[in-house]
Motif scaffolding. Structure first.
Motif, PDB file in Angstrom:
ATOM      1  N   UNK A 228     -39.402  53.480  59.323  1.00  0.00           N
ATOM      2  CA  UNK A 228     -37.887  52.912  59.105  1.00  0.00           C
ATOM      3  C   UNK A 228     -37.923  51.580  59.061  1.00  0.00           C
ATOM      4  N   UNK A 229     -38.896  50.729  59.703  1.00  0.00           N
ATOM      5  CA  UNK A 229     -38.828  49.469  59.943  1.00  0.00           C
ATOM      6  C   UNK A 229     -38.081  48.972  61.283  1.00  0.00           C
ATOM      7  N   UNK A 230     -38.267  47.859  61.663  1.00  0.00           N
ATOM      8  CA  UNK A 230     -37.586  47.334  62.659  1.00  0.00           C
ATOM      9  C   UNK A 230     -37.173  45.880  62.499  1.00  0.00           C
ATOM     10  N   UNK A 231     -36.260  45.287  62.928  1.00  0.00           N
ATOM     11  CA  UNK A 231     -35.959  43.896  62.577  1.00  0.00           C
ATOM     12  C   UNK A 231     -35.591  43.188  63.854  1.00  0.00           C
ATOM     13  N   UNK A 232     -36.406  42.023  64.150  1.00  0.00           N
ATOM     14  CA  UNK A 232     -36.146  41.490  65.321  1.00  0.00           C
ATOM     15  C   UNK A 232     -34.680  40.496  65.173  1.00  0.00           C
ATOM     16  N   UNK A 233     -34.033  40.515  66.620  1.00  0.00           N
ATOM     17  CA  UNK A 233     -32.639  40.023  66.660  1.00  0.00           C
ATOM     18  C   UNK A 233     -32.762  38.517  66.047  1.00  0.00           C
ATOM     19  N   UNK A 234     -33.580  37.616  66.415  1.00  0.00           N
ATOM     20  CA  UNK A 234     -33.584  36.325  66.327  1.00  0.00           C
ATOM     21  C   UNK A 234     -33.694  36.210  64.934  1.00  0.00           C
ATOM     22  N   UNK A 235     -32.914  34.979  64.469  1.00  0.00           N
ATOM     23  CA  UNK A 235     -33.210  34.483  63.007  1.00  0.00           C
ATOM     24  C   UNK A 235     -33.874  33.273  63.109  1.00  0.00           C
ATOM     25  N   UNK A 236     -35.222  33.300  62.528  1.00  0.00           N
ATOM     26  CA  UNK A 236     -36.073  32.196  62.498  1.00  0.00           C
ATOM     27  C   UNK A 236     -35.658  31.107  61.489  1.00  0.00           C
ATOM     28  N   UNK A 237     -35.176  31.601  60.314  1.00  0.00           N
ATOM     29  CA  UNK A 237     -34.731  30.543  59.243  1.00  0.00           C
ATOM     30  C   UNK A 237     -36.023  30.286  58.567  1.00  0.00           C
ATOM     31  N   UNK A 238     -35.934  28.631  58.560  1.00  0.00           N
ATOM     32  CA  UNK A 238     -37.037  28.008  57.995  1.00  0.00           C
ATOM     33  C   UNK A 238     -37.489  27.043  59.028  1.00  0.00           C
ATOM     34  N   UNK A 239     -37.159  27.507  60.342  1.00  0.00           N
ATOM     35  CA  UNK A 239     -37.934  26.642  61.395  1.00  0.00           C
ATOM     36  C   UNK A 239     -39.063  27.276  62.038  1.00  0.00           C
ATOM     37  N   UNK A 240     -39.812  26.636  62.975  1.00  0.00           N
ATOM     38  CA  UNK A 240     -41.120  27.140  63.334  1.00  0.00           C
ATOM     39  C   UNK A 240     -40.770  28.306  64.309  1.00  0.00           C
ATOM     40  N   UNK A 241     -41.786  29.318  64.413  1.00  0.00           N
ATOM     41  CA  UNK A 241     -41.730  30.394  65.341  1.00  0.00           C
ATOM     42  C   UNK A 241     -43.135  30.943  65.655  1.00  0.00           C
ATOM     43  N   UNK A 242     -42.981  31.674  66.633  1.00  0.00           N
ATOM     44  CA  UNK A 242     -44.431  32.236  67.294  1.00  0.00           C
ATOM     45  C   UNK A 242     -44.391  33.570  67.159  1.00  0.00           C
ATOM     46  N   UNK A 243     -45.530  34.084  66.484  1.00  0.00           N
ATOM     47  CA  UNK A 243     -45.669  35.678  66.294  1.00  0.00           C
ATOM     48  C   UNK A 243     -47.103  35.899  67.136  1.00  0.00           C
ATOM     49  N   UNK A 244     -47.076  37.019  68.147  1.00  0.00           N
ATOM     50  CA  UNK A 244     -48.154  37.411  68.427  1.00  0.00           C
ATOM     51  C   UNK A 244     -48.360  38.945  68.304  1.00  0.00           C
ATOM     52  N   UNK A 245     -49.527  39.546  67.784  1.00  0.00           N
ATOM     53  CA  UNK A 245     -49.593  41.030  67.749  1.00  0.00           C
ATOM     54  C   UNK A 245     -50.857  41.504  68.541  1.00  0.00           C
ATOM     55  N   UNK A 246     -50.753  42.422  69.640  1.00  0.00           N
ATOM     56  CA  UNK A 246     -51.719  42.750  70.456  1.00  0.00           C
ATOM     57  C   UNK A 246     -51.987  44.223  70.205  1.00  0.00           C
ATOM     58  N   UNK A 247     -53.140  44.625  70.109  1.00  0.00           N
ATOM     59  CA  UNK A 247     -53.768  45.719  69.852  1.00  0.00           C
ATOM     60  C   UNK A 247     -54.433  46.399  70.795  1.00  0.00           C
ATOM     61  N   UNK A 248     -54.266  47.777  71.461  1.00  0.00           N
ATOM     62  CA  UNK A 248     -55.244  48.285  72.444  1.00  0.00           C
ATOM     63  C   UNK A 248     -55.094  49.739  71.864  1.00  0.00           C
ATOM     64  N   UNK A 249     -55.872  50.595  72.599  1.00  0.00           N
ATOM     65  CA  UNK A 249     -55.925  52.075  72.277  1.00  0.00           C
ATOM     66  C   UNK A 249     -54.711  52.648  72.433  1.00  0.00           C
ATOM     67  N   UNK A 250     -54.355  53.002  70.913  1.00  0.00           N
ATOM     68  CA  UNK A 250     -53.173  54.007  70.950  1.00  0.00           C
ATOM     69  C   UNK A 250     -51.729  53.104  71.099  1.00  0.00           C
ATOM     70  N   UNK A 251     -51.728  51.764  70.962  1.00  0.00           N
ATOM     71  CA  UNK A 251     -50.727  50.808  71.253  1.00  0.00           C
ATOM     72  C   UNK A 251     -50.769  49.734  70.362  1.00  0.00           C
ATOM     73  N   UNK A 252     -49.719  49.259  69.895  1.00  0.00           N
ATOM     74  CA  UNK A 252     -49.461  48.211  69.140  1.00  0.00           C
ATOM     75  C   UNK A 252     -48.267  47.458  69.556  1.00  0.00           C
TER      76      UNK A 252
END
Length: 305
Positions: A228-252
């Motif tokens: 169904x998807x998930x929306x983060x609460x923060x609004x980033x707009x046109x400003x800088x933001x940091x995204x990090x994706x971490x993957x491990x066995x059976x986990x994201x």
């Protein structure tokens, strides 16, 4: 007479000292101004040209331009390292030297890739430069971290901004898996899509339709559906933001600005371990509207396994 002469000498001496002092003040004032200008010029020179903190030696890029074979243009290492001078890439991947960002520009074109109708200016991870056959599994793990911003994006007829996928984890069949299910290519679904949508960050993943599916059935794209998807609460707009994706066995895990977390740790992620994967980052534009476009700016991009 002597008194008058002494007064004249004193007056001349006072005038001389006053003029000399004024000259010294003027000279000192000019020198200070010169120093300030010099410092300002040096600072401007120092800040005049900034480069993104991105090592492209393990990335290829696909652009919205057709190549001589009538397919989307793709440039691999080491050629991608010369993107600032490569005529194939200059319109779609270029530095914003004032901010230190690398801009990815995309718009609807005929240069689409397999199984999609959309165009992109998007990086594709290559663990071994120039080789798409070397990838990673969830058991092996990986981390993707970036600082970025939406630079510009068009609006649709309803006034809403067009959607852009800015990061992905894409699945891939091994050659053996491809042959096992008699598929013509190695393509598998993307387990993760991260969107910039109306100034917010939206995440979508895949879910298994039948939890009792066999290992062979899992390899087919139709075995997987969208969550169904998930929306983060923060609004980033046109400003800088940091995204990090971490993957491990059976986990994201997806992290926004080091403060908001979305964790996926379930049977779907465990079953996904059958696939190989690779990271994607850039501008996968989600519109075919005439005149539509987007520019995504990456300031830094790091990958580790």
């Amino acid at each position: 007479m002597k008194y008058i002469r002494r007064e004249i000498v004193t007056t001349i001496l006072i005038v001389f000292l006053s003029v000399n002092a004024a000259c010294q003040v003027k000279k000192s004032s000019v020198t200070d101004a010169d120093i300030k200008i010099e410092k300002r010029d040096k600072k401007q020179k120092k800040n005049k040209y900034k480069l993104p903190d991105i090592d492209l030696s393990h990335w290829s890029v696909t652009t919205p331009e057709l190549n001589e074979k009538g397919k989307a243009t793709s440039v691999e290492p080491p050629e991608i390292l010369n993107y600032a001078k490569d005529k194939r890439l200059i319109p779609y991947m270029y530095n914003d030297s004032t901010s230190g960002g690398l801009i990815f520009y995309a718009f609807p074109s005929e240069a689409t890739t397999a199984n999609t109708k959309y165009s992109r200016s998007e990086l594709r991870e290559q663990m071994e430069p120039g080789n798409n056959d070397v990838n990673w599994t969830f058991a092996q793990g990986g981390t993707l971290k970036a600082k970025l911003a939406m630079d510009q994006v068009s609006r649709d007829s309803q006034g809403k901004y067009h959607k852009v996928i800015i990061m992905q984890i894409h699945g891939r069949l091994t050659n053996e898996q491809r042959d096992l299910i008699a598929q013509k290519d190695n393509n598998a679904p993307p387990i993760l899509k991260i969107y910039w949508q109306d100034g917010k960050i939206r995440v979508k993943t895949k879910v298994l339709k039948n939890l009792t599916a066999t290992d062979v059935e899992l390899l087919h794209e139709e075995a997987w559906g969208d969550d169904d998807g998930f929306n983060f609460e923060q609004e980033v707009g046109f400003g800088k933001f940091i995204l990090e994706v971490k993957v491990s066995d059976g986990k994201l895990v997806v992290i926004l600005n080091k403060t908001e977390y979305k964790v996926y740790e379930d049977i779907h992620m465990k079953k996904w371990g059958i696939f190989e994967n690779y990271f994607k980052a850039g501008n996968y534009f989600q519109s075919r509207d005439e005149g539509a476009f987007a520019k995504v700016k990456y300031y830094s991009l790091e990958v580790s396994h």
